[in-house]
Scaffold this motif. Structure first.
Motif, PDB file in Angstrom:
ATOM      1  N   TYR A   1      64.833  -3.673  12.736  1.00 55.52           N
ATOM      2  CA  TYR A   1      65.227  -3.250  11.393  1.00 55.52           C
ATOM      3  C   TYR A   1      65.655  -4.470  10.584  1.00 55.52           C
TER       4      TYR A   1
ATOM      5  N   TYR B   1      66.387  -0.285   7.173  1.00 53.30           N
ATOM      6  CA  TYR B   1      64.946  -0.094   7.010  1.00 53.30           C
ATOM      7  C   TYR B   1      64.194  -0.844   8.091  1.00 53.30           C
ATOM      8  N   GLU B   2      63.176  -0.184   8.599  1.00 47.88           N
ATOM      9  CA  GLU B   2      62.355  -0.862   9.596  1.00 47.88           C
ATOM     10  C   GLU B   2      61.626  -2.011   8.925  1.00 47.88           C
TER      11      GLU B   2
ATOM     12  N   ALA C   1      58.679  -4.219   7.829  1.00 46.74           N
ATOM     13  CA  ALA C   1      57.237  -4.041   7.609  1.00 46.74           C
ATOM     14  C   ALA C   1      56.502  -5.330   7.939  1.00 46.74           C
TER      15      ALA C   1
ATOM     16  N   GLU D   1      55.734  -6.632  10.634  1.00 45.19           N
ATOM     17  CA  GLU D   1      56.330  -7.433  11.700  1.00 45.19           C
ATOM     18  C   GLU D   1      55.240  -7.905  12.645  1.00 45.19           C
TER      19      GLU D   1
ATOM     20  N   ILE E   1      56.015  -5.668  18.492  1.00 51.24           N
ATOM     21  CA  ILE E   1      55.430  -4.481  17.911  1.00 51.24           C
ATOM     22  C   ILE E   1      54.519  -3.853  18.949  1.00 51.24           C
TER      23      ILE E   1
ATOM     24  N   ARG F   1      54.215  -0.789   8.604  1.00 53.14           N
ATOM     25  CA  ARG F   1      55.318   0.163   8.666  1.00 53.14           C
ATOM     26  C   ARG F   1      55.262   1.080   7.433  1.00 53.14           C
TER      27      ARG F   1
ATOM     28  N   GLU G   1      57.370   1.998   5.231  1.00 50.32           N
ATOM     29  CA  GLU G   1      58.167   1.718   4.035  1.00 50.32           C
ATOM     30  C   GLU G   1      57.308   1.269   2.860  1.00 50.32           C
TER      31      GLU G   1
ATOM     32  N   GLU H   1      54.644   7.058  11.299  1.00 50.11           N
ATOM     33  CA  GLU H   1      55.569   6.174  12.014  1.00 50.11           C
ATOM     34  C   GLU H   1      55.092   4.719  11.887  1.00 50.11           C
ATOM     35  N   ARG H   2      53.805   4.504  12.115  1.00 51.01           N
ATOM     36  CA  ARG H   2      53.215   3.175  11.928  1.00 51.01           C
ATOM     37  C   ARG H   2      51.700   3.307  11.853  1.00 51.01           C
TER      38      ARG H   2
ATOM     39  N   LYS I   1      55.167  10.475  13.009  1.00 51.79           N
ATOM     40  CA  LYS I   1      56.565  10.466  13.452  1.00 51.79           C
ATOM     41  C   LYS I   1      56.835  11.607  14.428  1.00 51.79           C
TER      42      LYS I   1
END
Lengths: 172, 724
Positions: free
Chosen positions: B77, B99-100, B102, B104, B108, B130, B132, B203-204, B230
């Motif tokens: 996060y 926030y996760e 993004a 990354e 992962i 991600r 967001e 989720e991703r 998710k």
């Protein structure tokens, strides 16, 4: 920080108002685009012939496939058998409704004959009998140049059944 | 007297100590309001600190009164700094959302390889997104999101990874899109309906660049986009989201066809919770877009449900149901460049009505530490009615079953094997009414030779039979390696084969497209094959600066592309040979950690139709994406810029004489698109909320991704989200 925000804002405003807008509308063309002329015949018509058309090709014909769309660009109505002269206008004598011609250069304009009742798209079914050329030399095809909003005229072809032009590749 | 003074001093100090220290307490939650456990909460430059409990609560006691900055951090996060907390009473309450991160690159997990792997252990280029960024960029449809992914190109609604596809109105995708690993493409066209993908429930997103036919079969010849949804929330969670926006006026007065502003809006409501062992998520959405073009509107309604039942720690079942109803105008091409936002005459009232239902069932069972099995079953029903002078309709029912076994044979050796069957029945007045059978058997092993070297290899056998066509057999092997040369430098390489069987729409389409042009069937169409190679590296220069680079090449045989025949019709044909080569480079730089981040990606691609010795259609040679983002709670902001060089080849036959079907359709330019966005996080009472404003195509630059189709002009969106 305020200076940075102000500077970035000014740059963005400048860019928004000053940049190239990309694709633009083309200029309006109010007059029609096309070509017209006459085909004159000398010698005797072959009785077996079913179709005689003036046809326009974008590029020279180097192989069978070049005889057909998209290289085949325009086809004028069939010329009545036995005619000694045929006056044409691309706006009035467009044989294939979905085909249109627009401004550009077209390398090979010919009169061709076929003995099939329906319009054939097989190269072997056609014989070229006249070429739009320089000074009557049918070995030297002349380019048809069409400008936007204008009708190119005097696109004349002389057909001499006794002296046919050289045939493009393919065919019978 | 001394006693009196002593007591006075003592009582004063007690009073002082009681009134001069306090407690900072509160709760840390994720963006979906779920509690975050184990978050480090501390006051920098002091020894005061704590961590959140299972419910996300924390408490730091006995802090002297004063004004403090409190930092919140948790792996995975973005770190948050809550500034200027004024502790002047016994306790101060603070609620924080983390926030996760993004885009990354470290730690992962990627499951597109049919089992979970660390992204840094992969042998192929991969991007993980991600969710967001969906809010940040005001994304309304999944395909808009893909426009920001390095190596991915969207031509209208058709996706291409590293030049795998041009444009064919969605027919026959070369990128397999999957939801939780279950393929998601229609049975007739083989297309992907992006608006069905539940944006609020992601989720991703994993984007695998390069052929994955050895695992996924026919459609994955160009790559895989795997969307992980998710899980249901552990606590009651409701999310309401709405957006409204408008398109600006066109750049040229001559393009104006409507005096009013053209608007769009969307509403969605999602609820998630658990009841005993049953987790559930329900969502409903409505989207409406008037569009900036005439007869390009859409109205969509979607409903989404995900149920998950936990039988035990080692076994669970999940059911996903996704439904879409849409009605949209069917804008094909502009009238001409002077009438760039209105359709060709006769197409002003064409529309398409769609009904689509996607169901998937996934059962996971862990038999032992060394063996896990997964069964996936799905049903995808698609129906569309094209309403125009000529009525077109197609209904496709696609059934798919897959059994996957994962064998951890030792600490170093893993084997994944699977068996898959699919059956499609199409009923249509333009694709005939074919049926389609597919089966596949695959195995892939991964071997950790040393701590630093991972080898993997696998193969898949497929048999596919499309109606009356001769059945196609294909074996698609692949191999890859991942070598960590140093802690900072990771090398990867892979070689693989792919194949793709034509879809019913590519073989059997027989319909007029207007202007006297017909699409005609080609029963002789055969499947295409490919062989691909990639070599890449990832260099972690520092915690805040990372480079990724790759060279790739794919050779295609019998590549399927639409073509104009000598009779003036459109027909899908096999090109004898095609080649795509390219270099991709990505820089990821947190130049002010936790605050400013810059992402730059560049892709140079040379695609070639080898027989015709020219570039392949709709593949730009140079593509540059940049993103600059700013995050400093409660503010967020970002600038995106996309550049494509001018596409070299298009469907010339459609825009030139003799057909000249799309007038002035050869007008095309390099693409320069800039978007900006800004957001603010706040609370309504104790409920987290956020609002975003997004301005897209800020320079109102006019470009086309496909001939005769001006891309969206400048538009602004205001969105609001509430979590409770």
């Amino acid at each position: 920080m305020k200076k940075i925000i102000l500077t970035v804002s000014i740059i963005i405003l400048f860019l928004i108002n000053g940049c190239d807008k990309g694709i633009e509308p083309a200029d309006e063309i109010t007059s029609p685009t096309g070509f017209k002329g006459k085909v004159t015949f000398s010698g005797n018509w072959n009785n077996n012939i079913k179709r005689t058309h003036l046809v326009v090709f974008k590029k020279p014909i180097n192989k069978d496939d070049d005889f057909f769309p998209p290289n085949l660009t325009f086809v004028i109505d069939s010329i009545p058998k036995g005619a000694s002269q045929f006056n044409y206008n691309s706006l009035e004598n467009n044989y294939i409704e979905s085909f249109t011609i627009s401004a550009g250069e077209y390398s090979y304009v010919v009169v061709a004959q076929s003995n099939t009742p329906a319009l054939s798209l097989q190269r072997k079914d056609w014989v070229v009998i006249g070429v739009y050329c320089e000074n009557g030399d049918q070995t030297k095809p002349k380019k048809l140049i069409i400008n936007a909003g204008r009708i190119s005229d005097d696109i004349n072809i002389d057909v001499n059944f006794n002296n046919p032009p050289p045939q493009p590749p393919g065919g019978m | 007297m001394k006693k009196f003074f002593f007591l006075l001093i003592l009582s004063t100090s007690v009073i002082y100590s009681q009134s001069s220290t306090g407690t900072i307490k509160g709760r840390v939650v994720a963006v979906d309001n779920s509690p975050l456990e184990g978050v480090n909460v501390f006051i920098p430059t002091t020894n005061y600190g704590s961590a959140t409990d299972i419910r996300g609560f924390f408490e730091i006691k006995n802090i002297p009164f004063g004004v403090y900055n409190v930092e919140f951090s948790l792996i995975g996060y973005k770190k948050e700094l809550k500034e200027n907390i004024d502790l002047n009473q016994i306790s101060v309450n603070v609620t924080v959302i983390l926030y996760e991160a993004a885009f990354e690159t470290k730690q992962i997990i990627v499951s597109a390889g049919k089992y979970e792997q660390d992204k840094e252990d992969l042998s192929v280029s991969t991007t993980v997104l991600r969710p967001e960024i969906i809010s940040q960029k005001s994304i309304h449809s999944f395909d808009d999101l893909l426009r920001y992914v390095p190596g991915v190109q969207m031509t209208m609604d058709q996706v291409s990874i590293r030049g795998s596809s041009g444009y064919s109105k969605g027919a026959g995708t070369r990128v397999l899109t999957a939801i939780d690993g279950v393929p998601f493409y229609s049975g007739d066209m083989g297309d992907i309906v992006w608006e069905m993908i539940p944006l609020q429930d992601i989720e991703r997103i994993e984007v695998i660049k390069g052929p994955a036919s050895s695992l996924y079969g026919s459609t994955a010849i160009g790559g895989v986009i795997n969307i992980i949804t998710k899980s249901a929330s552990k606590n009651p969670f409701t999310n309401f989201k709405s957006y409204i926006g408008t398109y600006d006026k066109p750049s040229y007065d001559i393009w104006k066809w409507d005096d009013s502003y053209r608007t769009f809006y969307g509403l969605s409501l999602t609820h998630s919770n658990h009841y005993k062992n049953l987790g559930y998520t329900f969502s409903i959405k409505k989207f409406d877009d008037m569009s900036y073009r005439q007869n390009d509107y859409y109205k969509r309604y979607t409903a989404y449900t995900k149920l998950n039942y936990l039988f035990s720690d080692s076994s669970n079942l999940s059911l996903l149901a996704n439904y879409l109803y849409s009605m949209r105008g069917n804008y094909l091409y502009w009238k001409d460049s002077r009438n760039a936002l209105i359709p060709k005459p006769g197409e002003e009232n064409n529309k398409v009505r769609s009904n689509r239902l996607f169901l998937s069932l996934i059962y996971d069972k862990k038999f032992s530490d060394s063996f896990t099995a997964q069964f996936k079953s799905s049903y995808y029903r698609t129906k569309f009615d094209g309403i125009a002078i000529e009525f077109t309709t197609s209904t496709a029912n696609l059934f798919r079953n897959e059994l996957i076994g994962t064998f951890n044979l030792s600490d170093k050796f893993r084997l994944i094997s699977g068996l898959e069957f699919s059956y499609t029945k199409v009923k249509s007045n333009i694709f005939k009414s074919p049926d389609y059978f597919g089966s596949g058997l695959y195995a892939q092993m991964e071997y950790n030779v040393t701590e630093d070297l991972i080898l993997n290899a696998g193969a898949r056998y497929d048999y596919l039979k499309l109606d009356t066509l001769k059945g196609a057999n294909a074996i698609t092997p692949r191999a890859g390696l991942n070598y960590k040369l140093t802690n900072e430098l990771i090398l990867r390489s892979s070689i693989g084969t792919g194949f793709r069987v034509p879809t019913p729409s590519e073989v059997f389409t027989s319909a007029g497209v207007g202007g006297g042009i017909d699409v005609i069937e080609n029963p002789n169409l055969t499947y295409e094959t490919s062989i691909s190679f990639e070599a890449g590296l990832l260099y972690n220069y520092s915690k805040s600066l990372r480079f990724d680079a790759a060279f790739y090449q794919t050779e295609y045989n019998d590549f399927i592309e639409p073509n104009l025949t000598y009779t003036g019709d459109i027909q899908f044909i096999n090109l004898p040979k095609a080649r795509v080569q390219g270099i991709e480079a990505i820089i990821d730089w947190d130049f002010v950690p936790q605050m400013f981040k810059l992402n730059i990606s560049y892709n140079y691609m040379w695609s070639k139709d080898i027989e015709r010795e020219k570039a392949m259609k709709y593949r730009p040679r140079n593509v540059l994406y940049t993103n600059l983002s700013y995050n400093h709670y409660p503010f967020e902001a970002g600038i995106d810029f996309r550049f494509w060089s001018k596409v070299e080849e298009i469907d010339d036959a459609l825009v030139e004489p003799p057909l000249n079907y799309v007038k002035e359709g050869n007008k095309r330019v390099p693409v320069y698109v800039a978007d900006i966005n800004a957001g603010f996080n706040f609370f309504i009472g104790s409920l987290p909320a956020k609002t975003f404003v997004s301005l897209k195509n800020i320079f109102n630059y006019n470009y086309v991704e496909f001939l005769g189709n001006i891309a969206p002009i400048r538009n602004i969106t205001l969105s609001f989200e509430l979590f409770y």
